[in-house]
Design an enzyme around this catalytic site. Structure first.
Site, PDB file in Angstrom:
ATOM      1  N   SER A  38      12.306  12.114  19.303  1.00 17.36           N
ATOM      2  CA  SER A  38      13.479  12.616  18.429  1.00 17.36           C
ATOM      3  C   SER A  38      13.272  13.383  18.691  1.00 17.36           C
ATOM      4  O   SER A  38      15.224  13.857  18.599  1.00 17.36           O
ATOM      5  CB  SER A  38      12.570  12.642  17.315  1.00 17.36           C
ATOM      6  OG  SER A  38      11.596  11.809  17.026  1.00 17.36           O
ATOM      7  N   ARG A  72      17.927  15.174  19.522  1.00 18.61           N
ATOM      8  CA  ARG A  72      18.021  16.571  18.713  1.00 18.61           C
ATOM      9  C   ARG A  72      18.409  17.491  19.776  1.00 18.61           C
ATOM     10  O   ARG A  72      19.961  17.798  19.398  1.00 18.61           O
ATOM     11  CB  ARG A  72      17.628  16.468  17.755  1.00 18.61           C
ATOM     12  CG  ARG A  72      17.343  15.551  16.242  1.00 18.61           C
ATOM     13  CD  ARG A  72      15.688  15.690  15.485  1.00 18.61           C
ATOM     14  NE  ARG A  72      16.215  14.768  14.404  1.00 18.61           N
ATOM     15  CZ  ARG A  72      15.544  13.769  14.328  1.00 18.61           C
ATOM     16  NH1 ARG A  72      14.993  12.795  15.433  1.00 18.61           N
ATOM     17  NH2 ARG A  72      15.123  13.105  14.102  1.00 18.61           N
ATOM     18  N   ARG A  77      19.026  -4.377  12.915  1.00 14.77           N
ATOM     19  CA  ARG A  77      18.911  -3.292  11.747  1.00 14.77           C
ATOM     20  C   ARG A  77      19.331  -2.320  10.853  1.00 14.77           C
ATOM     21  O   ARG A  77      20.546  -2.619  11.031  1.00 14.77           O
ATOM     22  CB  ARG A  77      18.011  -2.449  13.339  1.00 14.77           C
ATOM     23  CG  ARG A  77      16.868  -2.786  14.043  1.00 14.77           C
ATOM     24  CD  ARG A  77      16.206  -1.535  14.586  1.00 14.77           C
ATOM     25  NE  ARG A  77      15.670  -0.771  14.008  1.00 14.77           N
ATOM     26  CZ  ARG A  77      14.681   0.916  14.626  1.00 14.77           C
ATOM     27  NH1 ARG A  77      15.188   0.447  15.477  1.00 14.77           N
ATOM     28  NH2 ARG A  77      14.349   1.250  13.941  1.00 14.77           N
ATOM     29  N   ASP A 123       5.193   5.565  13.568  1.00 10.55           N
ATOM     30  CA  ASP A 123       5.392   4.739  15.240  1.00 10.55           C
ATOM     31  C   ASP A 123       4.712   4.421  15.513  1.00 10.55           C
ATOM     32  O   ASP A 123       4.475   3.765  16.031  1.00 10.55           O
ATOM     33  CB  ASP A 123       6.023   5.685  15.391  1.00 10.55           C
ATOM     34  CG  ASP A 123       7.787   5.988  15.710  1.00 10.55           C
ATOM     35  OD1 ASP A 123       8.408   5.306  14.295  1.00 10.55           O
ATOM     36  OD2 ASP A 123       8.861   6.515  15.888  1.00 10.55           O
ATOM     37  N   LYS A 128      11.904  -2.683  12.482  1.00 11.45           N
ATOM     38  CA  LYS A 128      11.551  -1.250  13.484  1.00 11.45           C
ATOM     39  C   LYS A 128      12.022  -2.124  14.709  1.00 11.45           C
ATOM     40  O   LYS A 128      12.163  -3.148  14.778  1.00 11.45           O
ATOM     41  CB  LYS A 128      10.059  -0.872  13.807  1.00 11.45           C
ATOM     42  CG  LYS A 128       9.926   0.205  13.436  1.00 11.45           C
ATOM     43  CD  LYS A 128      10.595   2.077  12.323  1.00 11.45           C
ATOM     44  CE  LYS A 128       9.423   2.354  11.577  1.00 11.45           C
ATOM     45  NZ  LYS A 128      10.552   3.649  11.431  1.00 11.45           N
ATOM     46  N   ARG A 143       6.388  -4.959  12.962  1.00 10.46           N
ATOM     47  CA  ARG A 143       5.860  -4.495  13.784  1.00 10.46           C
ATOM     48  C   ARG A 143       4.472  -4.607  12.653  1.00 10.46           C
ATOM     49  O   ARG A 143       3.338  -5.280  14.049  1.00 10.46           O
ATOM     50  CB  ARG A 143       5.351  -2.754  14.254  1.00 10.46           C
ATOM     51  CG  ARG A 143       6.101  -2.471  15.183  1.00 10.46           C
ATOM     52  CD  ARG A 143       6.139  -1.029  15.330  1.00 10.46           C
ATOM     53  NE  ARG A 143       7.008  -0.724  16.414  1.00 10.46           N
ATOM     54  CZ  ARG A 143       7.539   0.049  16.751  1.00 10.46           C
ATOM     55  NH1 ARG A 143       7.603   1.530  15.930  1.00 10.46           N
ATOM     56  NH2 ARG A 143       8.602   0.356  17.910  1.00 10.46           N
ATOM     57  N   ARG A 161       6.291  -0.489  21.945  1.00  8.53           N
ATOM     58  CA  ARG A 161       4.961   0.473  21.002  1.00  8.53           C
ATOM     59  C   ARG A 161       3.989  -0.651  20.624  1.00  8.53           C
ATOM     60  O   ARG A 161       3.073  -1.156  20.826  1.00  8.53           O
ATOM     61  CB  ARG A 161       5.339   0.958  20.110  1.00  8.53           C
ATOM     62  CG  ARG A 161       6.279   2.642  20.276  1.00  8.53           C
ATOM     63  CD  ARG A 161       6.215   3.418  19.290  1.00  8.53           C
ATOM     64  NE  ARG A 161       7.358   4.135  18.934  1.00  8.53           N
ATOM     65  CZ  ARG A 161       7.315   5.365  19.817  1.00  8.53           C
ATOM     66  NH1 ARG A 161       6.687   5.305  20.975  1.00  8.53           N
ATOM     67  NH2 ARG A 161       8.533   6.363  19.456  1.00  8.53           N
TER      68      ARG A 161
HETATM   69  C1  S3P Z   1      12.995   9.023  13.764  1.00  6.30           C
HETATM   70  C2  S3P Z   1      12.538   8.452  12.971  1.00  6.30           C
HETATM   71  C3  S3P Z   1      11.592   7.252  12.492  1.00  6.30           C
HETATM   72  C4  S3P Z   1      10.727   6.560  13.477  1.00  6.30           C
HETATM   73  C5  S3P Z   1      12.741   6.788  15.040  1.00  6.30           C
HETATM   74  C6  S3P Z   1      12.573   8.272  15.257  1.00  6.30           C
HETATM   75  C7  S3P Z   1      13.908  10.361  13.967  1.00  6.30           C
HETATM   76  O1  S3P Z   1      12.510   6.630  11.561  1.00  6.30           O
HETATM   77  O2  S3P Z   1      10.596   5.040  13.023  1.00  6.30           O
HETATM   78  O3  S3P Z   1      10.820   6.669  15.661  1.00  6.30           O
HETATM   79  O4  S3P Z   1      14.097  10.610  15.303  1.00  6.30           O
HETATM   80  O5  S3P Z   1      14.537  10.228  13.197  1.00  6.30           O
HETATM   81  P1  S3P Z   1      12.648   6.195  10.354  1.00  6.30           P
HETATM   82  O6  S3P Z   1      13.284   7.881   9.692  1.00  6.30           O
HETATM   83  O7  S3P Z   1      13.486   5.406   9.969  1.00  6.30           O
HETATM   84  O8  S3P Z   1      11.508   6.459   9.520  1.00  6.30           O
END
Ligand code: S3P
Length: 433
Positions: A23, A27, A122, A315, A342, A346, A387
């Protein structure tokens, strides 16, 4: 087709650092690309997902250099991106696609985002709908899925939006669009979700305020270059937290792990189950809390997973289900319908795999009930979900015979080098084609 062949394990030991947080890596590229000046990123996750984000910004004219242990991003400024020559391929990454839709909505050029089969199924309306109310012009497939065509608008309007689901991707998408909107964008979340975007935006000098469940960002701000040190990904560390808990006589240290409180649900859940996890060497690096985690084998027990921990461990449920399969008694999860959308469904993928291994796992619409028992041997389909593949590699530690896991190539999206690192601490796993 890549598969993993795992043999029942022994005790785990060692001290390892898992790859960088996915994440935060996404960013770091996004924000440094639209900042003024050059930013240095250390610890970047060289996995397929975050590399797709990196390539997208290169395709939009950002010069990004790989050096020995760091990446230099020469930011082009808030309005400096240029129209990509081709469609931007986000591969398997929902985060990349959803965050980029928000960012691209406010550019002065059109763009198109595509993904692999999983990503193309998705839901994207969760970001498209609120963006449309900001006057973004976005077109998707009939089902609200990719390909996503964005007609960039220079006159986005701010919104006040109560998110219907707890999603950091939706929140982050709207904050990025908000940077390009007229006025102040206000997003409210129904439950806390990972706040890396807010923290990193502030690190880049941007004014983002958080009060309770409300996050505000004003449009028209500029970002200034910032150096980022990406901690190890707690979502990758989670596989080893469970592995060392369930393998007898184990002691394992995971170094430099990001322990942002919006991500540590997995530690809380495992501790409620009886896990022995100790955090040490607490520090703050680049606005994110970091610690070393030491985990020792423990006798786990089944629990009812508290609802408030669900978004904070979203996750980690594949491997938490493995912990549940090795625990005494029943573990129940509810309120986690998000798991069905996801990289794979899952809930179904894990229930099917655990059932094949002889564990009583009963899926429901929004969760699962897992009764701890003896893990047998068998062949598991990961459905191309990184995962799921790694969770069943961990399950093999307590299996009575070999566990073969199919369709594992996507482990490289989040955890390049998983097989080697897992082998180095005692998981008996080989990867083959
Ligand atoms: C993430 C937010 C989560 C997570 C994903 C990464 C992110 O998803 O499941 O692996 O980096 O903002 P959601 O915001 O859809 O729950």
């Amino acid at each position: 087709m890549t598969y993993f062949k795992c043999s029942p394990g022994r005790s785990l030991s060692g001290s390892i650092r898992v790859p960088g947080d996915k994440s935060i890596s996404h960013r770091s590229i996004i924000l440094s690309s639209i900042a003024d000046g050059s930013s240095t990123i250390k610890g970047f996750l060289e996995g397929e997902d975050s590399l797709n984000t990196l390539k997208a910004f290169q395709a939009m004219g950002v010069s990004i250099e790989h050096q020995a242990d760091k990446i230099i991003v020469n930011g082009v400024g808030i309005n400096g991106l240029s129209k990509p020559a081709k469609k931007l391929d986000m591969g398997n990454s929902g985060t990349a696609m959803r965050l980029l839709i928000g960012l691209l909505a406010g550019q002065n050029f059109d763009s198109e985002l595509i993904g692999d089969t999983s990503l193309s199924s998705r839901p994207m309306n969760r970001v498209i709908d609120p963006l449309r109310s900001m006057e973004a012009v976005i077109d998707s497939d009939i089902n609200g899925t990719a390909p996503i065509r964005i007609c960039g608008q220079s006159n986005l309007q701010s919104i006040e939006y109560d998110m219907p689901m707890a999603s950091a991707q939706v929140k982050s998408c709207l904050l990025l669009a908000g940077l390009y909107a007229k006025g102040e964008t206000i997003v409210r979340e129904p439950a806390p979700t990972r706040d890396h975007s807010e923290r990193m935006l502030r690190g880049f000098g941007c004014n983002v305020s958080t009060k309770g469940n409300e996050i505000r960002v004003a449009g028209g701000q500029r970002l200034s270059a910032n150096d980022i040190d990406v901690p190890a990904d707690i979502s990758s560390a989670a596989f080893f937290l469970v592995a060392a808990s369930i393998a007898e006589n184990s002691q394992l240290t995971l170094k430099h792990v990001g322990v942002n409180p919006t991500r540590t649900g997995v530690i809380d859940i495992l501790r409620l189950m009886g896990a022995d996890i100790v955090l040490s060497n607490h520090r703050e690096i680049g606005g994110e809390p970091v610690a070393d985690l030491t985990v020792r084998s423990a006798k786990l027990k089944g629990i009812d997973i508290p609802q408030e921990l669900v978004p904070l461990a979203i996750d980690e449920f594949p491997v938490i289900f493995v912990a549940a399969a090795c625990a005494d008694g029943i573990t129940r999860l509810t309120g986690a319908a998000e798991l069905r959308i996801k990289e794979s469904d899952r809930i179904q993928s894990m229930a099917d795999g655990l059932n094949i291994l002889g564990i009583n796992a009963v899926p429901s619409e929004d969760g699962m009930s897992v009764t701890g028992g003896h893990i047998g041997e068998g062949n598991i389909e990961s459905h191309g979900d990184h995962r799921i593949a790694m969770a069943f590699s961990v399950a093999s530690l307590c299996a009575s015979g070999p566990v073969k896991i199919f369709n594992c190539a996507n482990v490289n999206t989040s955890f390049p080098g998983f097989v080697e690192l897992a082998s180095s601490v005692g998981i008996r796993i080989i990867s083959d084609e």
